[in-house]
Design an enzyme around this catalytic site. Sequence first.
Site, mmCIF file in Angstrom:
data_model
loop_
_atom_site.group_PDB
_atom_site.id
_atom_site.type_symbol
_atom_site.label_atom_id
_atom_site.label_comp_id
_atom_site.label_asym_id
_atom_site.label_seq_id
_atom_site.Cartn_x
_atom_site.Cartn_y
_atom_site.Cartn_z
ATOM 1 N N ALA A 173 39.830 17.062 37.405
ATOM 2 C CA ALA A 173 38.900 17.831 36.579
ATOM 3 C C ALA A 173 39.625 18.506 35.425
ATOM 4 O O ALA A 173 40.739 18.999 35.575
ATOM 5 C CB ALA A 173 38.196 18.872 37.438
ATOM 6 N N GLY A 214 -6.361 -4.694 -4.778
ATOM 7 C CA GLY A 214 -7.060 -5.320 -3.668
ATOM 8 C C GLY A 214 -6.234 -6.388 -2.977
ATOM 9 O O GLY A 214 -5.221 -6.864 -3.494
ATOM 10 N N GLU A 259 -17.686 -5.985 3.457
ATOM 11 C CA GLU A 259 -16.935 -4.749 3.633
ATOM 12 C C GLU A 259 -17.880 -3.603 3.984
ATOM 13 O O GLU A 259 -19.052 -3.596 3.590
ATOM 14 C CB GLU A 259 -16.146 -4.419 2.363
ATOM 15 C CG GLU A 259 -15.044 -5.415 2.038
ATOM 16 C CD GLU A 259 -13.984 -5.480 3.114
ATOM 17 O OE1 GLU A 259 -13.727 -4.447 3.769
ATOM 18 O OE2 GLU A 259 -13.405 -6.564 3.316
ATOM 19 N N GLY A 283 0.800 -1.222 0.000
ATOM 20 C CA GLY A 283 0.000 0.000 0.000
ATOM 21 C C GLY A 283 0.832 1.270 0.000
ATOM 22 O O GLY A 283 1.960 1.304 0.492
ATOM 23 N N HIS A 315 34.850 14.845 37.098
ATOM 24 C CA HIS A 315 34.135 15.926 36.436
ATOM 25 C C HIS A 315 34.939 16.538 35.297
ATOM 26 O O HIS A 315 36.161 16.566 35.310
ATOM 27 C CB HIS A 315 33.770 17.047 37.426
ATOM 28 C CG HIS A 315 34.560 17.055 38.678
ATOM 29 N ND1 HIS A 315 33.990 16.911 39.922
ATOM 30 C CD2 HIS A 315 35.893 17.148 38.899
ATOM 31 C CE1 HIS A 315 34.930 16.929 40.843
ATOM 32 N NE2 HIS A 315 36.086 17.076 40.258
#
Length: 452
Positions: A377, A78, A151, A11, A360
Site C-alpha cells: 500500500a 426546402g 404537408e 438545417g 490498495h
Amino acid sequence: MSLDIVILAAGQGTRMRSALPKVLHPVANKPMLGHVIDTARSLQPQSIQVVIGHGADTVRERLAADDLNFVIQAEQLGTGHAVAQALPQLSAERVLILYGDVPLIETATLQRLLALVSDDQLGLLTVELADPTGYGRIVRDDSGVVQAIVEHKDASDAQRQIREGNTGILAVPGKRLADWLGRLSNSNAQGEYYLTDVIAMAVADGLTVATERAADEMEVLGANDRIQLAQLECHYQQRMARRLMAQGVTLRDPHRFDVRGQVSVGRDVTIDINVILEGKVVIEDDVQIGPNCVIKDSVLRKGAIVKANSHLDGAEMGEGADCGPFARLRPGSKLGAKAHVGNFVELKNAVMGEGAKAGHLSYLGDAEIGARSNIGAGTITCNYDGANKFRTVMGEDVFIGSNSALVAPVMLGDRATTGAGSVVTSDVPADTLAVGRAKQRNIEGWKRPTKK
C-alpha cells in the site's frame, strides 16, 4: 442495381438553441449525422453525398472522410432544393434520400425499401403515428394506392385525420430524379421546394409508389429540440440493451446502462447498474462488472471482474483478473491472468504479470511488474522528472514494502524486496533487500509544544 445516397444535413436547428449545427448533436456520444453515415455505408453505395449548409465548415471538419462528398446548400429553400444540389454527383440506378437528424434508422429497413425500386416504381418509407401533427400525410385512393404526400400546413381537415405519416426517406429510380426535381414549385404555405411533391409527379407519370413501413416512430424520429434528442438517446440505449441481453448478457437494470460505441460480448456476462461502455469494448465470457463503472476502449478477458466505481480506459484485463473497487486503469495498462488491482490503485502504461497484486492506494505509471509480485500500500513509481517519463521494471516474485517510492529509471531483479517507507533510487539485484530510509532516532523526555 447501383446506389447513390444523399443525406440532407443543411438545417440550422434553431430549436436546439445551440451554436453547434443540429446534425452534430450526439446520440450515444456520436453525432447524429455520424450514425446516419454509418448506416449509409452499410448499404455499400457507390457514393454518399452529404448536403450541408448551416455550420458547413464545422460539419465537414468533424466528419470528413474519403468516401464522403460534401455539397453546399447556400440557401435553405426546402428538401427538394437540397437534393437538387447533389444532382451533378448522382449517376446510379437508384437514389436513396436520408436525413442527418434521423439517427436510428435501421439498415434492414432501408434494404427492404431499396428492394422496391425499379424503373417504373419508387419506394417510400412511411410510419403509423399516434399523433401525426407536423408530419406530411400519405394520401391513398380507395384501393390503397399512394397518390400524394400533403404537408401538414397544406393539409385539409380531412387529410389531417390520416395517421400514416411521411418519414421523408425515399428511394427512387436515378434516371427519373432530375426531371422531377426540375419541375418542383414553391407555391405552398412554406414557400419551399418540397421533395414530397415528387410522389404526385411519379403517380402522374404512371409510376407505382410502393411503401415500406418503419418498425415504430422512434426509428424515424428526427431531433428538432433537446427533448427529442433525449428521447432518441433513451430509445437507442434500450435498443442496445435488448441486443446485449439477447446475446447472453444479464443487465441488472437495462434502464440504467449506456453504450456509447461498439461492444462485443460473450455469454454469461453480468453488468450492474450505471455502467457506461464507451468506444470499442470487448467483453468475453463470464465477466462481471459492478455498479458505476466506466469502461472505454478496453478488453476484458474471460472471467475478469471489475468491481464498483472503477474506470478503465485503453486497458486490458487478463483471464480471471480483477480490479477495484475504485480502481483506475489508464491507457496502456494490462493485467495478466489472475492479477489483482485493489481499491484506489491507478495504473498508467503499466503491465502486471500473472498473479501480480497491488492491493490498495498506489500509483504505478510506466511500469512493468513481474508475475506474482506484490506491491504494498502507498507505493508510487516516480516516473516523471518534470520533462521526461521513465520506466520502472520489476522481475518476478518481487515484494515492495508499503509506502515505497521507486524513482525511475530503476530495475528490481527477481525476488527483490524493499523495506517499508524506502525511497529506491538505484537498481536492486535479485534476491536482495533494499532499505532506503533515514535511521529512526528517539528523543527521550520529549514535551509537546503548548499554545501561547
